[in-house]
Each structure stands twice: as C-alpha cells, then as structure tokens.
Design a protein around this motif. Sequence first.
Motif, PDB file in Angstrom:
ATOM      1  N   GLY A  57      24.690   6.184  21.636  1.00  0.00           N
ATOM      2  CA  GLY A  57      24.224   7.569  21.656  1.00  0.00           C
ATOM      3  C   GLY A  57      23.546   8.048  22.911  1.00  0.00           C
ATOM      4  N   GLN A  94      22.065  10.986  18.514  1.00  0.00           N
ATOM      5  CA  GLN A  94      23.089  11.247  19.511  1.00  0.00           C
ATOM      6  C   GLN A  94      22.501  12.055  20.655  1.00  0.00           C
ATOM      7  N   ASN A  95      23.260  12.096  21.758  1.00  0.00           N
ATOM      8  CA  ASN A  95      22.858  12.878  22.943  1.00  0.00           C
ATOM      9  C   ASN A  95      21.452  12.517  23.399  1.00  0.00           C
ATOM     10  N   SER A 115      16.386  13.749  22.325  1.00  0.00           N
ATOM     11  CA  SER A 115      17.587  14.529  22.619  1.00  0.00           C
ATOM     12  C   SER A 115      17.333  15.961  23.071  1.00  0.00           C
ATOM     13  N   THR A 124      23.497   9.588  26.352  1.00  0.00           N
ATOM     14  CA  THR A 124      24.433  10.375  27.157  1.00  0.00           C
ATOM     15  C   THR A 124      23.852  10.815  28.496  1.00  0.00           C
TER      16      THR A 124
END
Length: 284
Positions: A45, A4-5, A275, A47
């Motif tokens: 995921g 994620q991110n 990330s 961002t």
Amino acid sequence: MKYQNITYSHEHPRIDLSVGKNDPDCLLNGYLDCIDELKDIRAKGVTRWVDCSNHGIGVDWQNNKKIFEEVGIEIINSTGFYKTPFMPDYVSTASVEELAQIMLEDIAKGAKVIGEIGTSKNEWTNDEHKVFAATVIAQKKTNVVIITHTTLGTLIKEQVDFFLENGINPKKVIISHVALSNDLDAIRYALQKGFNVAFDTIGKTKYLPDETRVQFMKTLIQEGYMHQLLMSMDITRQSHLKKNGGVGYAYLLDTFIPMLEQAGISEDTITTITSKNFTEILEA
C-alpha cells in the motif's frame, strides 16, 4: 489491503553519510540495495516516499526516477542542506542569498520540499542558522514544504520559534524525529503552534521503545492533533535493511500499525495519518 495510498514522510532513497560518520554502513542506495523491500511495501500500500536527502548527503534524483519506474513508488524530491558536519564546504562561504538561490533553482526543477534541514544536538551552528535563513527566503517565494531534522529531538521549541519569528506558515513545516526527545510537552508545543510533527524513527528502539511512540501518538490524537501527525522509518543504514538483520521498511506496516490498532486507534485515524496528511500539507 486495509490501508492504501500510504506516504512515508521521511526516507532516503539514496543517502551517503559514510564520510562524515567514517562508517561504510551509512551509504545506502535503495535502487541497488533493497529494491525487493521497496516492492514489498508497494504491494502493501505504500505509493509515495518523501526523499529527505539533499546537497552533500547523496541526493540522486535519477535514482529516484529508477525506483519509481521499477517499483511504482512516487518520490517527492527535496532541496536544501542537512546539518553540520554533513554540508558541502561551500555552505560556510556562501551567502544566505546564494544558498536560497540554489534551493530556488532546485524547486524550479521539481523539488517540492526543502529538507531535511537540521540543527545539531542541543546546538544550532552558524552554518545551520544560515541554511534556515536561506530556507525562509526560498519558502516564502514558493510555498514549498519545509522538513526539519532535530538531532535526538532537541531544539524542537527553538525551531518552532524561529519559523514563527520569520513569518513562515506553520502548516507548511514538518518537524522531524520529535519522539526522540521523549518529551511530550516539547512535541505538544509544536502542535499547539500549528506545526506538523513526524514520528519518523519508527523501529529505532535503541533510542526509544515503540511502545512510547504509540502512547505519545494516542495521547496526541485524543487531544485533537490527528491532522498534524505523520509517520515514517528514516532508514539510513545498510544494517537497517531486513536482509541485513534490521527491521526493514515494512516494519511500519507489519508491526507498528498493528500496535496502534491494539492501542485503540481507529482505522480511519490511521488512514488520515498515513494517506491524507502529507497531501494536505503539500496543498496548504
């Protein structure tokens, strides 16, 4: 989602190299041409994107705002000038100080990166030298990130030496397209001096097999350079899009990261690279 991110460290939400290359394939607008692909990677995921377009190659901050509003991917805006022959005509006649002032004005308006600023293949032209000199002035006044372009991975060492000679903090510099050198020692030279390097031509296998990129990254991670590595696709053509037969933006997530995992690179390490590292560079 496992990851994620995620930050793609080197992309072009809008880029126009069509005149310089005499090829309409080289005009790409993410908002108009591939919004569905961007929504797909956001769902997987991603961002944040770093926009490496700038003056002369189609940068459009309003386009970036539209992408953010519709897709939810934050876009880091950049300033600067690319490389010969893709710079505005005024670069040749402007002074170093005048070019630096243009960058400073953009930074005051929200740019967080000077990039991508480039050198040509095995050559550093006068205008490119001028842009790098202006970058030194603007970076020292603002502490923004510098992202460079190395044409097919050439002149990595020369760029590194230039910044060191001019007192730039290597933690604030990302040297791009390094894998295309197919020279692990050249990449290692930049890392040993404290610079960050981007494996940001993932999927461009006509230049280099992705298996080589994986092996390079695995070796460098084992040598302790995990916190200096970044990844991206650098999609710049209509033909790179999935709908047009290209690998598409999700290739990094769907194909390349699983290759890293299969090579024994841990989830924690991949998370750091995708990330955390760019944020640390911003904050250095």
